[in-house]
Write a protein that holds these residues in place. Structure first.
Motif, PDB file in Angstrom:
ATOM      1  N   LEU A  86       0.824  -1.207   0.000  1.00 48.49           N
ATOM      2  CA  LEU A  86       0.000   0.000   0.000  1.00 48.49           C
ATOM      3  C   LEU A  86       0.862   1.263   0.000  1.00 48.49           C
ATOM      4  O   LEU A  86       0.557   2.237  -0.696  1.00 48.49           O
ATOM      5  N   ASP A  87       1.942   1.244   0.747  1.00 44.44           N
ATOM      6  CA  ASP A  87       2.857   2.386   0.748  1.00 44.44           C
ATOM      7  C   ASP A  87       3.454   2.592  -0.638  1.00 44.44           C
ATOM      8  O   ASP A  87       3.569   3.732  -1.117  1.00 44.44           O
ATOM      9  N   ALA A  88       3.818   1.484  -1.293  1.00 51.67           N
ATOM     10  CA  ALA A  88       4.381   1.581  -2.641  1.00 51.67           C
ATOM     11  C   ALA A  88       3.342   2.110  -3.629  1.00 51.67           C
ATOM     12  O   ALA A  88       3.684   2.873  -4.545  1.00 51.67           O
ATOM     13  N   TYR A  89       2.087   1.712  -3.447  1.00 52.27           N
ATOM     14  CA  TYR A  89       1.037   2.218  -4.346  1.00 52.27           C
ATOM     15  C   TYR A  89       0.819   3.713  -4.125  1.00 52.27           C
ATOM     16  O   TYR A  89       0.503   4.454  -5.068  1.00 52.27           O
ATOM     17  N   PHE A  90       0.985   4.159  -2.920  1.00 53.33           N
ATOM     18  CA  PHE A  90       0.818   5.578  -2.611  1.00 53.33           C
ATOM     19  C   PHE A  90       1.928   6.414  -3.244  1.00 53.33           C
ATOM     20  O   PHE A  90       1.777   7.622  -3.398  1.00 53.33           O
ATOM     21  N   LYS A  91       3.032   5.741  -3.609  1.00 54.01           N
ATOM     22  CA  LYS A  91       4.189   6.437  -4.188  1.00 54.01           C
ATOM     23  C   LYS A  91       4.595   5.779  -5.504  1.00 54.01           C
ATOM     24  O   LYS A  91       5.760   5.482  -5.735  1.00 54.01           O
ATOM     25  N   LEU A  92       3.627   5.564  -6.370  1.00 59.48           N
ATOM     26  CA  LEU A  92       3.882   4.855  -7.622  1.00 59.48           C
ATOM     27  C   LEU A  92       4.903   5.566  -8.512  1.00 59.48           C
ATOM     28  O   LEU A  92       4.963   6.797  -8.552  1.00 59.48           O
ATOM     29  N   ASP A  93       5.654   4.759  -9.256  1.00 59.98           N
ATOM     30  CA  ASP A  93       6.561   5.304 -10.265  1.00 59.98           C
ATOM     31  C   ASP A  93       5.761   5.756 -11.478  1.00 59.98           C
ATOM     32  O   ASP A  93       4.747   5.143 -11.841  1.00 59.98           O
ATOM     33  N   CYS A  94       6.227   6.804 -12.128  1.00 58.43           N
ATOM     34  CA  CYS A  94       5.629   7.178 -13.413  1.00 58.43           C
ATOM     35  C   CYS A  94       6.362   6.440 -14.530  1.00 58.43           C
ATOM     36  O   CYS A  94       7.471   5.931 -14.339  1.00 58.43           O
ATOM     37  N   TYR A  95       5.741   6.360 -15.691  1.00 59.54           N
ATOM     38  CA  TYR A  95       6.387   5.743 -16.842  1.00 59.54           C
ATOM     39  C   TYR A  95       7.556   6.610 -17.307  1.00 59.54           C
ATOM     40  O   TYR A  95       7.544   7.836 -17.114  1.00 59.54           O
ATOM     41  N   PRO A  96       8.567   6.022 -17.930  1.00 50.54           N
ATOM     42  CA  PRO A  96       9.804   6.753 -18.238  1.00 50.54           C
ATOM     43  C   PRO A  96       9.628   8.005 -19.082  1.00 50.54           C
ATOM     44  O   PRO A  96      10.331   9.003 -18.884  1.00 50.54           O
ATOM     45  N   SER A 119      -7.933   9.476  -5.085  1.00 51.13           N
ATOM     46  CA  SER A 119      -8.245  10.444  -4.051  1.00 51.13           C
ATOM     47  C   SER A 119      -7.257  11.608  -4.111  1.00 51.13           C
ATOM     48  O   SER A 119      -6.163  11.497  -4.680  1.00 51.13           O
ATOM     49  N   THR A 120      -7.629  12.719  -3.521  1.00 53.66           N
ATOM     50  CA  THR A 120      -6.772  13.900  -3.517  1.00 53.66           C
ATOM     51  C   THR A 120      -5.403  13.583  -2.930  1.00 53.66           C
ATOM     52  O   THR A 120      -4.362  13.979  -3.477  1.00 53.66           O
ATOM     53  N   GLU A 121      -5.377  12.837  -1.828  1.00 52.09           N
ATOM     54  CA  GLU A 121      -4.114  12.518  -1.167  1.00 52.09           C
ATOM     55  C   GLU A 121      -3.265  11.568  -1.998  1.00 52.09           C
ATOM     56  O   GLU A 121      -2.037  11.725  -2.077  1.00 52.09           O
ATOM     57  N   MET A 122      -3.889  10.573  -2.622  1.00 53.97           N
ATOM     58  CA  MET A 122      -3.157   9.651  -3.480  1.00 53.97           C
ATOM     59  C   MET A 122      -2.472  10.380  -4.615  1.00 53.97           C
ATOM     60  O   MET A 122      -1.298  10.148  -4.917  1.00 53.97           O
ATOM     61  N   LEU A 123      -3.220  11.253  -5.260  1.00 52.79           N
ATOM     62  CA  LEU A 123      -2.697  11.952  -6.426  1.00 52.79           C
ATOM     63  C   LEU A 123      -1.582  12.913  -6.044  1.00 52.79           C
ATOM     64  O   LEU A 123      -0.561  13.017  -6.740  1.00 52.79           O
ATOM     65  N   LYS A 128       4.069  14.191  -6.402  1.00 53.39           N
ATOM     66  CA  LYS A 128       5.278  14.598  -5.681  1.00 53.39           C
ATOM     67  C   LYS A 128       6.381  13.561  -5.834  1.00 53.39           C
ATOM     68  O   LYS A 128       7.551  13.899  -6.074  1.00 53.39           O
ATOM     69  N   ASN A 129       6.028  12.282  -5.696  1.00 57.96           N
ATOM     70  CA  ASN A 129       7.015  11.216  -5.787  1.00 57.96           C
ATOM     71  C   ASN A 129       7.681  11.176  -7.157  1.00 57.96           C
ATOM     72  O   ASN A 129       8.871  10.875  -7.276  1.00 57.96           O
ATOM     73  N   ALA A 130       6.911  11.486  -8.212  1.00 53.53           N
ATOM     74  CA  ALA A 130       7.440  11.468  -9.574  1.00 53.53           C
ATOM     75  C   ALA A 130       8.049  12.809  -9.985  1.00 53.53           C
ATOM     76  O   ALA A 130       8.482  12.972 -11.124  1.00 53.53           O
ATOM     77  N   ALA A 131       8.063  13.782  -9.050  1.00 54.21           N
ATOM     78  CA  ALA A 131       8.628  15.116  -9.296  1.00 54.21           C
ATOM     79  C   ALA A 131       7.970  15.795 -10.495  1.00 54.21           C
ATOM     80  O   ALA A 131       8.630  16.420 -11.331  1.00 54.21           O
ATOM     81  N   LEU A 132       6.634  15.683 -10.555  1.00 51.67           N
ATOM     82  CA  LEU A 132       5.881  16.302 -11.649  1.00 51.67           C
ATOM     83  C   LEU A 132       5.212  17.611 -11.238  1.00 51.67           C
ATOM     84  O   LEU A 132       4.464  18.198 -12.015  1.00 51.67           O
TER      85      LEU A 132
END
Length: 217
Positions: A86-96, A119-123, A128-132
């Motif tokens: 679940l933690d990993a899903y909350f911080k998913l990688d974006c595609y290259p 959800s707002t928090e998920m997004l 943020k995790n993908a630095a977008l």
């Protein structure tokens, strides 16, 4: 042709929904791919079912429930990894290709946004995790409406916020059902068919089908 806004679905389009299980593949066990596929399928099924019955639960709650169901279906998977997955899903990688594509679109002067069931928090966490953060103008979550795609009111959040006609918006999604809903609403649509799935909803065809986001413009 350029568009006033380029709007992207999040999960499966910008963010790799199978990255969470893949990050813990060795610990999950040999049936990790099956676990991930069931997790995703149930997550979507729960959103559609909840929309139809008018019984709202946010996407994070559905994500948790879908993972529990997937564990029940795949007994070989290590259930002690629930919190880590679940933690990993909350911080998913974006595609290259995502950062460069969004940066290029942003440079054209068009608005760049996300429209998602998340959800707002998920997004916020995924962006943020993908630095977008610097290339995404707005994130539209269905939390504001308490319903899910393909309800037309979800797509209308974009046109209302930007004061645009639907045909001024280019909408990109890896989910064919989402593309069908957006097409019906009036968006120009691009189906990002990453997994080479056969077409469906043939009466609601996308304007373009691409294997990834590289040729969106």
């Amino acid at each position: 042709m350029s568009y006033a806004a380029y709007v992207f679905d999040a999960y499966g389009t910008l963010f790799d929904v199978h990255a969470a299980v893949r990050r813990h593949a060795a610990a999950v066990g040999p049936d990790g791919q099956l676990l991930s596929e069931i997790w995703r399928a149930k997550q979507l099924e729960y959103s559609w079912t909840r929309s139809l019955m008018g019984q709202w639960r946010d996407f994070w709650a559905l994500t948790e429930e879908a993972l529990d169901h997937a564990f029940a279906r795949v007994p070989s998977a290590d259930k002690s990894l629930r919190a880590e997955l679940l933690d990993a899903y909350f911080k998913l990688d974006c595609y290259p290709e995502v950062p460069a594509v969004l940066k290029t679109l942003k440079a054209t002067g068009a608005r760049v946004a996300i429209l998602s069931n998340g959800s707002t928090e998920m997004l916020a966490s995924a962006v943020k995790n993908a630095a977008l953060d610097s290339v995404i103008d707005d994130v539209f979550s269905v939390d504001a409406l308490q319903t899910f795609k393909t309800d037309p009111s979800v797509y209308d959040m974009v046109t209302t916020a930007y004061r645009l006609y639907p045909d001024a918006v280019s909408f990109q999604s890896s989910n064919r059902w989402d593309v069908a809903g957006a097409t019906k609403f009036g968006f120009r649509t691009i189906w990002i068919n990453r997994t080479q799935m056969p077409d469906e909803y043939l009466d609601l065809s996308p304007s373009l089908i691409l294997p990834d986001l590289n040729d969106v413009i």
